[in-house]
Design a protein around this motif. Structure first.
Motif, PDB file in Angstrom:
ATOM      1  N   UNK A   1       0.836  -1.194   0.000  1.00  0.00           N
ATOM      2  CA  UNK A   1       0.000   0.000   0.000  1.00  0.00           C
ATOM      3  C   UNK A   1       0.873   1.246   0.000  1.00  0.00           C
ATOM      4  N   UNK A   2       2.113   1.084   0.445  1.00  0.00           N
ATOM      5  CA  UNK A   2       3.078   2.178   0.488  1.00  0.00           C
ATOM      6  C   UNK A   2       3.748   2.372  -0.875  1.00  0.00           C
ATOM      7  N   UNK A   3       4.375   3.524  -1.055  1.00  0.00           N
ATOM      8  CA  UNK A   3       5.209   3.743  -2.233  1.00  0.00           C
ATOM      9  C   UNK A   3       6.531   3.027  -2.045  1.00  0.00           C
ATOM     10  N   UNK A   4       7.290   2.870  -3.127  1.00  0.00           N
ATOM     11  CA  UNK A   4       8.573   2.199  -3.064  1.00  0.00           C
ATOM     12  C   UNK A   4       9.656   3.075  -2.466  1.00  0.00           C
ATOM     13  N   UNK A   5      10.859   2.498  -2.345  1.00  0.00           N
ATOM     14  CA  UNK A   5      11.977   3.277  -1.823  1.00  0.00           C
ATOM     15  C   UNK A   5      13.131   3.404  -2.815  1.00  0.00           C
ATOM     16  N   UNK A   6      12.983   2.743  -3.986  1.00  0.00           N
ATOM     17  CA  UNK A   6      14.003   2.891  -5.021  1.00  0.00           C
ATOM     18  C   UNK A   6      13.394   3.457  -6.300  1.00  0.00           C
ATOM     19  N   UNK A   7      12.114   3.200  -6.521  1.00  0.00           N
ATOM     20  CA  UNK A   7      11.290   3.869  -7.531  1.00  0.00           C
ATOM     21  C   UNK A   7       9.959   4.168  -6.850  1.00  0.00           C
ATOM     22  N   UNK A   8       9.084   4.948  -7.476  1.00  0.00           N
ATOM     23  CA  UNK A   8       7.796   5.213  -6.831  1.00  0.00           C
ATOM     24  C   UNK A   8       6.978   3.966  -6.518  1.00  0.00           C
ATOM     25  N   UNK A   9       7.261   2.855  -7.234  1.00  0.00           N
ATOM     26  CA  UNK A   9       6.435   1.665  -7.051  1.00  0.00           C
ATOM     27  C   UNK A   9       7.188   0.465  -6.492  1.00  0.00           C
ATOM     28  N   UNK A  10       8.511   0.509  -6.399  1.00  0.00           N
ATOM     29  CA  UNK A  10       9.266  -0.692  -6.067  1.00  0.00           C
ATOM     30  C   UNK A  10      10.159  -0.517  -4.848  1.00  0.00           C
ATOM     31  N   UNK A  11      10.200  -1.568  -4.032  1.00  0.00           N
ATOM     32  CA  UNK A  11      11.116  -1.669  -2.900  1.00  0.00           C
ATOM     33  C   UNK A  11      12.414  -2.311  -3.389  1.00  0.00           C
ATOM     34  N   UNK A  12      13.539  -1.942  -2.781  1.00  0.00           N
ATOM     35  CA  UNK A  12      14.854  -2.306  -3.310  1.00  0.00           C
ATOM     36  C   UNK A  12      15.053  -3.805  -3.497  1.00  0.00           C
ATOM     37  N   UNK A  13      14.763  -4.633  -2.476  1.00  0.00           N
ATOM     38  CA  UNK A  13      15.075  -6.059  -2.581  1.00  0.00           C
ATOM     39  C   UNK A  13      14.364  -6.715  -3.752  1.00  0.00           C
ATOM     40  N   UNK A  14      13.118  -6.331  -3.994  1.00  0.00           N
ATOM     41  CA  UNK A  14      12.365  -6.901  -5.116  1.00  0.00           C
ATOM     42  C   UNK A  14      12.866  -6.307  -6.424  1.00  0.00           C
ATOM     43  N   UNK A  15      13.095  -5.007  -6.446  1.00  0.00           N
ATOM     44  CA  UNK A  15      13.548  -4.307  -7.648  1.00  0.00           C
ATOM     45  C   UNK A  15      14.895  -4.806  -8.126  1.00  0.00           C
ATOM     46  N   UNK A  16      15.783  -5.170  -7.191  1.00  0.00           N
ATOM     47  CA  UNK A  16      17.133  -5.582  -7.567  1.00  0.00           C
ATOM     48  C   UNK A  16      17.129  -6.847  -8.405  1.00  0.00           C
ATOM     49  N   UNK A  17      16.179  -7.747  -8.146  1.00  0.00           N
ATOM     50  CA  UNK A  17      16.064  -8.963  -8.960  1.00  0.00           C
ATOM     51  C   UNK A  17      14.598  -9.372  -9.069  1.00  0.00           C
ATOM     52  N   UNK A  18      13.829  -8.646  -9.887  1.00  0.00           N
ATOM     53  CA  UNK A  18      12.398  -8.947  -9.980  1.00  0.00           C
ATOM     54  C   UNK A  18      12.107 -10.323 -10.567  1.00  0.00           C
TER      55      UNK A  18
END
Length: 330
Positions: free
Chosen positions: A158-175
């Protein structure tokens, strides 16, 4: 909650908050740490492995095996997070070279072996990108049915991401890895994922007053000086980063909360949903999409943490740090 120590494997990309999570686990009576696996993420694999060994040595647990894993993500290469954690990954902290070498066992082999050896009892916690866990699932498709509980620090629901507006770092690093893992867990007979994401981790923080209070309580303890110095130096870098970006000096306890929840699930309230990961969106790669209303028609695979008893969790963390300062690790 059981009073017997539970077997646990922790998968880390050791930056500042992973280090704090490892210290917490080392002082938790409920945890029997079988080993710690390392993965590229906040820093490169070599730095993550070295940091992990050094932090375990600081906690008096240099005997715990450290298993190096994936040196690159399954997805296209992503940036690390040294701007948040410092060049070494531990902020301003400097730890001695750890005396014990890393294990020659690969993280994936170790995770699969631990799951078989402790079938139905193993707690698996991932506080970094999910590359090692994805490779383990590909190696052993039965992994979700072998573990008792699987907790990740990852995602923004429900929150915004921390590395992009939509993604959290751990998931974004290797989606790609995250998608494999989310789709593997939660099936019939398999453990669901417990996702400790930004929705709850942002509510668990500490600041310089908390560090000062800990320093005062740890003064004169056998390991108080070394532990206080590490927490002060590591957190100060994070405080500086947060002050520059958000105007407030504080540290978000992402990874310590995930480990705490793995050992005491009552710290959070969860809501069950089918969750998948966006891997090709132009603006949304790495986003965790939760189908709260069942519109996909898929089996719900994830227990998403939606609220947290942050004060109790924070108190538990600093109580654990005091036990370490007294020389009481498991």
């Amino acid at each position: 909650m059981s009073h017997e120590p539970e077997p646990i494997v922790i998968d880390v990309d050791t930056g500042i908050d992973d280090a704090l999570a490892l210290l917490y686990a080392c002082a938790a009576p409920a945890a029997e740490i079988l080993g710690v696996s390392t993965v590229v993420g906040n820093v490169d694999l070599n730095a993550a492995t070295r940091n992990t060994r050094a932090v375990l040595a600081l906690a008096g647990r240099g005997d715990i095996p450290v298993w190096p894993g994936a040196a690159s993500p399954l997805s296209s290469a992503s940036a690390d997070a040294r701007h948040v954690h410092g060049e070494s990954g531990l902020g301003h902290a400097v730890l001695p070279e750890p005396p014990e070498p890393a294990s020659r066992t690969h993280a994936v082999d170790a995770i699969v072996a631990a799951a078989h050896a402790h079938a139905g009892r193993l707690i698996l916690v991932a506080t970094g990108p999910l590359t090692n866990v994805a490779l383990a699932v590909m190696r052993e498709p039965e992994l979700p049915s072998l573990v008792k509980r699987f907790v990740i620090m990852g995602g923004a629901y429900a929150e915004s991401g921390n590395v992009t507006p939509s993604a959290e770092f751990n998931i974004w690093h290797d989606p790609e890895a995250a998608r494999i893992v989310f789709r593997a867990f939660g099936g019939v007979g398999g453990a669901s994922m417990v996702a400790v994401g930004l929705d709850v981790t942002r509510k668990m923080t500490f600041d310089e007053k908390d560090v000062a209070a800990f320093a005062a309580s740890a003064a004169g303890k056998p390991k108080g000086a070394a532990l206080t110095r590490f927490i002060e130096d590591a957190s100060r870098f994070y405080f500086e980063r947060m002050e520059a970006s958000q105007g407030r000096r504080h540290l978000v306890m992402h990874d310590p909360l995930a480990v705490a929840v793995a050992l005491d699930p009552t710290l959070v309230e969860t809501r069950r949903a089918a969750v998948d990961v966006e891997t090709s969106g132009r603006l949304t790669t790495g986003a965790t999409i939760a189908d709260w209303r069942g519109q996909w028609g898929r089996l719900a695979n994830t227990e998403v943490a939606v609220s947290v008893d942050a004060e109790r969790a924070r108190k538990m963390f600093f109580e654990a740090m005091l036990r370490l300062a007294e020389g009481r690790s498991r």
